[in-house]
Design an enzyme around this catalytic site. Structure first.
Site, mmCIF file in Angstrom:
data_model
loop_
_atom_site.group_PDB
_atom_site.id
_atom_site.type_symbol
_atom_site.label_atom_id
_atom_site.label_comp_id
_atom_site.label_asym_id
_atom_site.label_seq_id
_atom_site.Cartn_x
_atom_site.Cartn_y
_atom_site.Cartn_z
ATOM 1 C CG ASP A 16 -2.021 1.043 1.141
ATOM 2 O OD1 ASP A 16 -2.360 1.483 0.030
ATOM 3 O OD2 ASP A 16 -2.546 1.443 2.201
ATOM 4 C CB SER A 17 0.266 4.748 -0.801
ATOM 5 O OG SER A 17 -0.983 4.973 -0.169
ATOM 6 C CE1 TYR A 48 2.403 5.329 -4.136
ATOM 7 C CE2 TYR A 48 1.102 3.443 -4.865
ATOM 8 C CZ TYR A 48 2.328 4.011 -4.556
ATOM 9 O OH TYR A 48 3.464 3.254 -4.663
ATOM 10 N N GLY A 49 -3.286 8.812 -4.164
ATOM 11 C CA GLY A 49 -4.460 9.376 -4.832
ATOM 12 C C GLY A 49 -4.245 10.742 -5.426
ATOM 13 C CB CYS A 80 -3.142 0.704 -2.746
ATOM 14 S SG CYS A 80 -3.157 2.402 -3.372
ATOM 15 C CB THR A 82 -4.686 4.851 -6.140
ATOM 16 O OG1 THR A 82 -5.642 5.699 -5.497
ATOM 17 C CG2 THR A 82 -4.006 5.627 -7.257
ATOM 18 C CB CYS A 195 -9.202 5.072 0.041
ATOM 19 S SG CYS A 195 -7.540 5.370 0.719
ATOM 20 C CB THR A 196 -6.969 0.041 1.973
ATOM 21 O OG1 THR A 196 -5.786 0.717 1.523
ATOM 22 C CG2 THR A 196 -7.402 -0.967 0.915
ATOM 23 C CG HIS A 197 -4.920 5.176 4.018
ATOM 24 N ND1 HIS A 197 -4.325 4.629 2.906
ATOM 25 C CD2 HIS A 197 -3.904 5.624 4.803
ATOM 26 C CE1 HIS A 197 -3.012 4.749 3.016
ATOM 27 N NE2 HIS A 197 -2.729 5.345 4.156
#
Length: 283
Positions: A16-17, A48-49, A80, A82, A195-197
């Site tokens: 992931d970012s 990343y977005g 992620c 994105t 978004c996984t965040h």
């Protein structure tokens, strides 16, 4: 009399970012605690977005290729949205023998759950503007109105909350307000996390949104799909060295982040090997 201890496992890489993919790592460990999971976060270019598409495709392909060569995972979870919508095709072409599991906006899931046929997506600008989202809508929810809202600062809010920092509810409210401002009929009833965040702000989202909203976090579904694919892979010996959480740059408030990592199966923050070993942060 018991038999010998089970020493086989499957070896995964989750990418992931930032910290978003740790939600999927947590789901994977809950379903199968024996998994050997390496985590790689590209904190050097987070978020990343907000990055250029062409740059990200090259970046993800290069970084994941390095990680496959060094870590030899049996499968790779691109945790992620994105990166998944941009680079999965390139990764699969470059590494046809490696199963890649991506994260895509849960449009199909929302379409199955909605009663009003008005669904929402909360995501980054990059995910919202991409034609991929239009294809998902046309394929899986053609009879639904989709309200897709970009929340450019919500991933950063999630990073702060993950580290135990205070984030005022008003900051999160500003990020999601546009989603409900566009719901002119008041029928929106299912919203997917794109978004996984956002896994790490889900509690706040539920508290701030109208009670009719069902929030859809794909982390568990991605974990289950990963384990299904691994059934076709042979088990390998359990690693003699505990898998690590790798970061491409020292993340903000690194010590606070390090204290959270044991909850996800990691003991320390380690910089990706292309950077000086002297910059490693240990427990």
């Amino acid at each position: 009399m018991t038999g010998p201890a089970h020493s086989g496992t499957h070896h995964l890489l989750a990418f992931d970012s930032g910290i978003g993919g740790l939600g999927i790592v947590r789901a994977l460990r809950t379903l199968n605690p024996a998994l050997a999971i390496e985590y790689l976060a590209d904190t050097a270019v987070f978020p990343y977005g907000e990055q250029d598409d062409a740059f990200l495709v090259e970046r993800v392909l290069t970084l994941i290729s390095e990680a496959i060569s060094r870590l030899r995972p049996q499968a790779v979870v691109i945790a992620c949205n994105t990166a998944s919508t941009l680079a999965l095709d390139a990764l699969r072409a470059a590494w046809p023998e490696i199963p890649f599991i991506g994260c895509v906006p849960p449009i199909r899931w929302a379409a199955r759950l909605t009663r009003s046929h008005v669904i929402g997506l909360l995501a980054t600008r990059a995910t919202i503007r991409r034609p991929y989202l239009n294809r998902l809508h046309a394929l899986y929810a053609p009879d639904c109105t989709l309200i897709a809202h970009a929340a450019p600062g919500l991933a950063a809010c999630a990073e702060h909350l993950f580290r135990g920092e205070d984030v005022p509810p008003s900051a999160i409210q500003r990020e999601i307000a546009g989603l409900f401002d566009r719901d002119t009929t008041g029928k929106l009833d299912a919203v997917g996390l794109g978004c996984t965040h956002y896994t790490f702000v889900l509690e706040q989202l539920r508290a701030l949104a109208p009670p009719r909203i069902t929030w859809l976090d794909p982390a568990n579904a991605v974990a289950r799909h990963t384990l299904t694919l691994l059934q076709n892979q042979p088990e390998v010996p359990s690693p003699s060295v505990q898998p690590r959480a790798w970061f491409t740059s020292i993340p903000p408030e690194a010590e606070a982040l390090r204290r959270k990592l044991p909850d996800f199966g990691f003991d320390e923050i380690t910089l990706w090997p292309s950077l000086p070993a002297s910059q490693k942060i240990t427990a």
